[in-house]
Design a protein around this motif. Structure first.
Motif, PDB file in Angstrom:
ATOM      1  N   GLN A 435      79.270  -7.412  46.602  1.00  0.00           N
ATOM      2  CA  GLN A 435      80.469  -7.946  45.943  1.00  0.00           C
ATOM      3  C   GLN A 435      79.884  -8.083  43.481  1.00  0.00           C
ATOM      4  O   GLN A 435      80.308  -8.590  42.927  1.00  0.00           O
ATOM      5  N   ALA A 436      78.315  -8.061  44.433  1.00  0.00           N
ATOM      6  CA  ALA A 436      77.923  -9.096  42.970  1.00  0.00           C
ATOM      7  C   ALA A 436      77.810  -7.483  42.221  1.00  0.00           C
ATOM      8  O   ALA A 436      78.074  -7.897  41.013  1.00  0.00           O
ATOM      9  N   SER A 437      77.696  -6.333  42.848  1.00  0.00           N
ATOM     10  CA  SER A 437      77.427  -5.264  42.310  1.00  0.00           C
ATOM     11  C   SER A 437      78.705  -4.535  41.387  1.00  0.00           C
ATOM     12  O   SER A 437      79.190  -4.545  40.253  1.00  0.00           O
ATOM     13  N   ALA A 438      80.684  -5.313  42.018  1.00  0.00           N
ATOM     14  CA  ALA A 438      81.444  -5.014  41.770  1.00  0.00           C
ATOM     15  C   ALA A 438      81.913  -5.814  40.798  1.00  0.00           C
ATOM     16  O   ALA A 438      82.470  -5.513  40.082  1.00  0.00           O
ATOM     17  N   SER A 439      81.930  -7.221  40.678  1.00  0.00           N
ATOM     18  CA  SER A 439      81.859  -7.846  39.894  1.00  0.00           C
ATOM     19  C   SER A 439      81.543  -8.397  38.098  1.00  0.00           C
ATOM     20  O   SER A 439      82.185  -8.430  37.984  1.00  0.00           O
ATOM     21  N   LEU A 440      79.796  -8.024  38.537  1.00  0.00           N
ATOM     22  CA  LEU A 440      79.359  -7.694  36.909  1.00  0.00           C
ATOM     23  C   LEU A 440      79.626  -6.550  37.051  1.00  0.00           C
ATOM     24  O   LEU A 440      78.285  -6.229  36.237  1.00  0.00           O
ATOM     25  N   ALA A 441      79.770  -5.624  37.443  1.00  0.00           N
ATOM     26  CA  ALA A 441      79.974  -3.844  37.177  1.00  0.00           C
ATOM     27  C   ALA A 441      78.390  -3.339  36.950  1.00  0.00           C
ATOM     28  O   ALA A 441      78.023  -2.371  35.513  1.00  0.00           O
ATOM     29  N   HIS A 442      77.529  -3.670  37.707  1.00  0.00           N
ATOM     30  CA  HIS A 442      76.130  -3.471  38.186  1.00  0.00           C
ATOM     31  C   HIS A 442      75.719  -1.926  37.932  1.00  0.00           C
ATOM     32  O   HIS A 442      76.831  -0.953  38.270  1.00  0.00           O
ATOM     33  N   SER A 443      74.855  -1.154  37.544  1.00  0.00           N
ATOM     34  CA  SER A 443      74.588  -0.168  37.366  1.00  0.00           C
ATOM     35  C   SER A 443      73.674   0.749  38.156  1.00  0.00           C
ATOM     36  O   SER A 443      73.366  -0.293  40.293  1.00  0.00           O
TER      37      SER A 443
END
Length: 485
Positions: A435-443
């Motif tokens: 969820q964090a990777s998707a919402s924060l646009a993580h590489s």
């Protein structure tokens, strides 16, 4: 018949290399010619060797002697091979037998009177002999290194005459005995838990120390960034055997008799990219298994910032990178006591120096806020008790990593995802990471930072399974919103 004597050298990667000194005698005008040394080293070695042999009372037959050193050695190390060159000449003159030189490695500089001095490459010789099983005969005591080379057979010789009589079986030499000595650095760092407030930053530094995660601290001038970095040095775990050997390769022969402590290196703002990343003598190499503190990060050149990319990615020296910067050119953007004097254009220009690829390699990004009392005026006994608690957290996390990676010298920050093993993450933890990777646009790198950070946080808390709360804290510690504009 060619006489052969073994000695040691090293390459640019600080690895020992076996060097053979060959000598042969032939008819002709009496003389000595050495091949394999630079011209300056050749002349000095011949003069020292001739004088030392004469002072010992030995006489070479009046022949022409050719000495070959292979592979070639740098001029800086030419004097280290005086002893093996001398013994090769004595063997070619049939004053010493090949059997007496077999399975032995020699190293040392010889004076004109035959005294044998220490050599800067002693640590390489000890490392090689530990693996090969050869006996080490040298002109420097390794008593202070005995704990690193338990299986090494080493004898210290003081003169050429003593060496000759030992090889001929006329003299017995004692082996090394462990000794205690003064450390190279006696500066005591600030006690970490004696710093009042800054709980989030201290937690971030503890996690960074435990897993070797690179950290960036952002805050106004005089707010305590340097103090926090110096205090973090008090949490450094003891050096492993392999790291201590690598660190000792960077010191001189005289310093080998002193205890090595984990280093704290803080280069000036004028340091160049070359001096930062240079092998052996670069600041990153000097900070092996310690801390490299780069203050005023965005006041440094773009070349220096770009040169950090590979070390932050691979960290071959097991260094903890602690970076610090002001939030803007004047340093007071967002400060509660002083107003920022920078224009919007100046702030943007300042923030652009921190490139995306560099940010992507930073695991922890925290904001350091202002506090009134930075040093707690508590009793020393209380501070030591609290210090032990913080230090034990780092040690416990390090032991958990040693158990996980089968005693390999690997930290969570640079372990692969397969080594960390996501099976030890709860379902809620994995869902929160997604969820964090998707919402924060993580590489991909940023996502892996969260995975590794949460693993270290669980290790610090002595938890075998990574839970959602550990992931949430990891996300909080990588606060990219606090970066300069």
């Amino acid at each position: 018949m060619t006489a052969k004597v073994k000695t040691i050298g090293h390459n640019a990667m600080m690895q020992p290399i076996l060097i053979e000194v060959e000598a042969v005698s032939s008819k002709g005008l009496p003389g000595i010619q050495i091949v394999g040394l630079p011209s300056g080293g050749y002349r000095g070695t011949v003069r020292r060797v001739r004088s030392a042999i004469r002072a010992t009372g030995l006489r070479l037959p009046p022949l022409f002697y050719t000495v070959n050193i292979t592979p070639n050695v740098p001029i800086q190390a030419s004097s280290d091979y005086d002893l093996p060159v001398t013994l090769a000449l004595l063997s070619a003159a049939k004053l010493i037998t090949d059997t007496e030189l077999a399975n032995r490695l020699f190293l040392g500089e010889i004076s004109l009177t035959g005294d044998i001095k220490g050599a800067d490459q002693l640590i390489y010789a000890a490392e090689w002999c530990q693996k090969s099983g050869d006996d080490l005969i040298c002109g420097a005591s390794i008593n202070n290194l005995a704990h690193l080379f338990a299986d090494l057979t080493c004898h210290t010789v003081e003169t050429l005459d003593q060496t000759y009589r030992y090889l001929r079986g006329l003299l017995q030499l004692p082996g090394p005995s462990p000794t205690t000595s003064e450390p190279i650095s006696t500066v005591q760092p600030v006690i970490f838990d004696q710093i009042d407030g800054q709980d989030l930053v201290k937690r971030a530094l503890t996690v960074a120390m435990a897993g070797k995660h690179p950290i960036l601290m952002i805050g106004s001038p005089g707010i305590g960034k340097t103090l926090l970095a110096e205090a973090a040095a008090s949490l450094l775990p003891p050096l492993s055997q392999s790291d201590e050997i690598e660190l000792r390769k960077q010191v001189t022969a005289s310093q080998l008799t002193r205890t090595i402590q984990p280093p704290f290196v803080s280069p000036s703002t004028t340091v160049t990219a070359q001096s930062l990343i240079r092998n052996l003598t670069g600041d990153i190499s000097r900070s092996r298994s310690g801390i490299l503190f780069l203050d005023e990060l965005l006041c440094r050149t773009t070349a220096v910032l770009d040169s950090l990319r590979r070390p932050l990615e691979t960290n071959e020296t097991n260094t903890l990178f602690i970076l610090a910067t002001n939030p803007c050119p004047c340093g007071y953007y967002g400060d509660t006591d002083q107003a920022c004097r920078c224009s919007a254009a100046e702030q943007r220009r300042y923030g652009r120096k921190l490139s995306g690829p560099l940010i992507d390699r930073l695991a922890i990004i925290v904001n350091v806020s202002r506090t009134n009392n930075l040093i707690r005026s508590s009793a020393i006994s209380e501070s030591k008790e609290q210090q032990t608690t913080a230090f034990e957290k780092v040690l416990n996390a390090r032991q958990a990593q040693l158990n996980r990676y089968k005693d390999e010298n690997i930290y969570n920050a640079y372990a692969s995802i397969s080594q960390i093993n996501l099976k030890h993450y709860s379902e809620n933890a994995l869902n929160l990471i997604d969820q964090a990777s998707a919402s924060l646009a993580h590489s991909v790198r940023a996502r892996n930072h969260i995975i590794r950070l949460s693993r270290t946080i669980a290790d610090v808390d002595l938890q075998p399974t990574v839970e959602a709360e550990h992931v949430a804290e990891a996300i909080q510690l990588r606060n990219t919103s606090s970066l300069p504009l």
